[in-house]
Design an enzyme around this catalytic site. Structure first.
Site, PDB file in Angstrom:
ATOM      1  N   CYS A 107       0.836  -1.209   0.000  1.00 45.51           N
ATOM      2  CA  CYS A 107       0.000   0.000   0.000  1.00 45.51           C
ATOM      3  C   CYS A 107       0.868   1.255   0.000  1.00 45.51           C
ATOM      4  O   CYS A 107       1.640   1.487   0.932  1.00 45.51           O
ATOM      5  CB  CYS A 107      -0.931  -0.013   1.214  1.00 45.51           C
ATOM      6  SG  CYS A 107      -1.846   1.518   1.449  1.00 45.51           S
ATOM      7  N   CYS A 448     -24.275   3.806 -20.752  1.00 45.38           N
ATOM      8  CA  CYS A 448     -25.535   3.120 -20.464  1.00 45.38           C
ATOM      9  C   CYS A 448     -25.657   1.851 -21.321  1.00 45.38           C
ATOM     10  O   CYS A 448     -25.561   1.899 -22.548  1.00 45.38           O
ATOM     11  CB  CYS A 448     -26.696   4.072 -20.741  1.00 45.38           C
ATOM     12  SG  CYS A 448     -28.296   3.281 -20.836  1.00 45.38           S
ATOM     13  N   CYS A 451     -29.028   1.803 -23.524  1.00 41.76           N
ATOM     14  CA  CYS A 451     -29.322   2.974 -24.354  1.00 41.76           C
ATOM     15  C   CYS A 451     -29.269   2.675 -25.852  1.00 41.76           C
ATOM     16  O   CYS A 451     -29.996   3.284 -26.649  1.00 41.76           O
ATOM     17  CB  CYS A 451     -28.352   4.114 -24.015  1.00 41.76           C
ATOM     18  SG  CYS A 451     -28.709   4.903 -22.420  1.00 41.76           S
TER      19      CYS A 451
END
Length: 543
Positions: A107, A448, A451
């Site tokens: 990390c 989307c 869509c």
């Protein structure tokens, strides 16, 4: 059989002796030197120190500077106890105060915090703090980390008599020390001499100073309560005016005074209110941040928590901002405690891009000045050159509430020969709200999933109804265009704006068949010549 020569025996004996000496030296270097070492809990760190020192010696004189820095760091790290499966419970239950850092070796934020944590441990030890600082490699000891409820990295937890509480301070060594001292019963530092005050100034870049005739009474009690409630700023109590002048040169000659000191151009700010905890804390909330705040991942939580609702954000490359900083500070001084000024390096994608995307300027590499009014959730854009005078005028408008809200828009498209008209933020009024025609608007986004199917339906419907002069088919990309009258959260969305009522669009189902959609459209058309043709306009099944 091969018989070794005397010379070979001598070499072999010499190597054996060298290995033995080296082994004994390593054991001696790993001998415990503190109470914790007696339990063998720091042997791994000391062995690592030995290895680091040997490797740095082999690197030669060019590594002497790095060696010195590493030595300082490793000495500081020795003070931080390494936790493991066997000792964690004993350490936490055996000490009144334990601050635990849960980390993972991979990390990057853990790596950034580690030296700050070690430096804080050194400072706290020098101050005689009862707090023990410890760290746990959560990847190496996952069960132990889980038992402490360490889920992300880095995680800081304070254990008081075995019970944990979440760390809420900053992440610099100074901020860790301040938070830790407050939580372990030392919210206020008392300074009694000029020498102490001078030494204190060398170590603290922001603090609150209170001048009292005596360290008792209602005013001092409220001061201490405020100190305990605040998690980030060191409070200092003094009873000598000369000592107070070292910390706050413009201190008023009185027996009761409070002020905040920061290491920036606006260094000293006096408190004029009554000594009540809530009012003192409110004063700090509005005055603790610099005139201009450089936003980083480390300080973002502190900046975002500001109660100041009007915010001006400047996006620029570092070199460009250096030229703008001083004049921007002059502007910020005029709006102190009323507008929060924030600088973000526009090359930092993690911090800059989310904001710039809100304005449709995510690809901009020039200086951009924006503003937000958090109270009404509005955003604004300085569209003129970012000169100090223009920024000042922009801020005045923000404060007065006279700025026009900014709504992002793509460039105006060329809709010639298009069966479905492209609408953008700039053309929404003219093409939709102010149009005398009926408008079927498809609201979509590029990401989307559903869509594309709806877009194909709209294309077919537009071709089918192309003979009607009072009906327009249009679409708008909601990810790149905004309008105050277009509030859509689900995509795709089909909105039918009738010619005589544009304020109340009718939402059509995107799951309907082409035939059902066509029937619904015909139903809402108001032109008399189209009503007569309603039966003929219903598409055949193959549509």
């Amino acid at each position: 059989m091969f018989r070794p020569k005397p010379t070979s025996r001598l070499i072999l004996l010499t190597l054996t002796l060298l290995l033995l000496v080296n082994f004994l030296t390593s054991i001696k270097a790993s001998e415990p030197t503190t109470d914790e070492n007696e339990d063998g809990e720091l042997e791994e760190l000391l062995a690592l120190d030995e290895q680091v020192e040997q490797e740095e010696e082999q690197e030669g004189s060019s590594a002497s500077v790095r060696s010195s820095e590493a030595e300082v760091l490793t000495k500081a790290q020795r003070i931080v106890l390494e936790l493991n499966h066997d000792n964690t419970k004993r350490v936490i239950e055996g000490h009144e105060f334990v601050l635990v850092l849960g980390y993972a070796p991979w990390c990057s934020r853990s790596a950034e915090l580690m030296p700050q944590f070690a430096e804080a441990a050194t400072s706290l030890k020098e101050l005689g703090s009862p707090l023990l600082l410890a760290k746990l490699d959560a990847e190496r000891h996952p069960k132990t980390a889980s038992s402490l409820e360490i889920k992300g990295f880095p995680t800081l937890l304070l254990f008081v008599n075995g019970t944990s509480q979440v760390y809420t301070g900053g992440f610099s060594a100074e901020e860790i020390v301040i938070w830790a001292r407050k939580k372990t019963g030392e919210p206020v530092i008392r300074i009694s001499s000029v020498t102490e005050a001078e030494e204190f100034l060398k170590k603290h870049h922001i603090f609150v100073v209170g001048l009292f005739e005596k360290f008792e009474g209602p005013d001092y009690e409220e001061f201490v309560k405020a100190a305990a409630a605040d998690n980030a700023i060191q409070f200092v109590g003094v009873s000598n005016i000369e000592v107070a002048k070292v910390l706050f040169p413009n201190v008023k000659p009185t027996n009761l005074f409070l002020g905040i000191v920061k290491s920036e151009p606006e260094r000293y700010t006096s408190y004029e209110g009554t000594f009540e905890t809530d009012k003192i804390l409110q004063f700090l909330d509005y005055n603790k941040l610099p005139l201009v705040n450089k936003l980083t991942e480390t300080n973002s939580a502190r900046v975002y928590s500001s109660p100041i609702k009007l915010q001006v954000l400047v996006f620029a490359e570092a070199d460009d901002f250096k030229k703008l900083l001083e004049p921007l500070q002059d502007v910020a001084r005029q709006f102190k405690s009323k507008i929060l000024f924030i600088y973000i390096d526009n090359t930092d994608e993690n911090l800059a891009k989310p904001y710039l995307t809100l304005f449709g300027l995510e690809e901009s590499d020039s200086t951009v000045v924006t503003a937000f009014d958090i109270s009404v959730n509005s955003k604004y854009l300085l569209e003129s050159d970012p000169t100090p005078s223009n920024i000042k005028e922009f801020c005045s408008g923000l404060l007065r509430g006279t700025l026009s809200s900014h709504f992002k828009s793509q460039p105006i498209p060329d809709n010639t020969n298009e069966t479905v008209q492209g609408i953008v933020g700039k053309t929404f009024d003219d093409k939709v709200l102010n149009s005398h025609k009926n408008v079927l608007l498809e609201v979509f986004t590029p990401w989307c999933i559903n869509c594309e199917t709806t877009s194909k339906h709209v294309e077919k419907l537009a071709k089918h109804f192309k003979g009607l002069d009072n009906l327009v088919f249009a679409r708008i990309d909601a990810s790149a265009n905004e309008h105050p009258k277009l509030q859509v959260n689900d995509y795709p969305t089909l909105l039918f704006y009738t010619a005589n009522d544009k304020a109340n669009p009718i939402k059509l189902s995107t799951k309907s068949s082409l035939k059902d959609l066509a029937t619904t459209i015909n139903k809402h058309l108001k032109a008399k010549d189209n009503v007569a043709k309603e039966k003929d306009n219903v598409p055949k099944d193959e549509l």
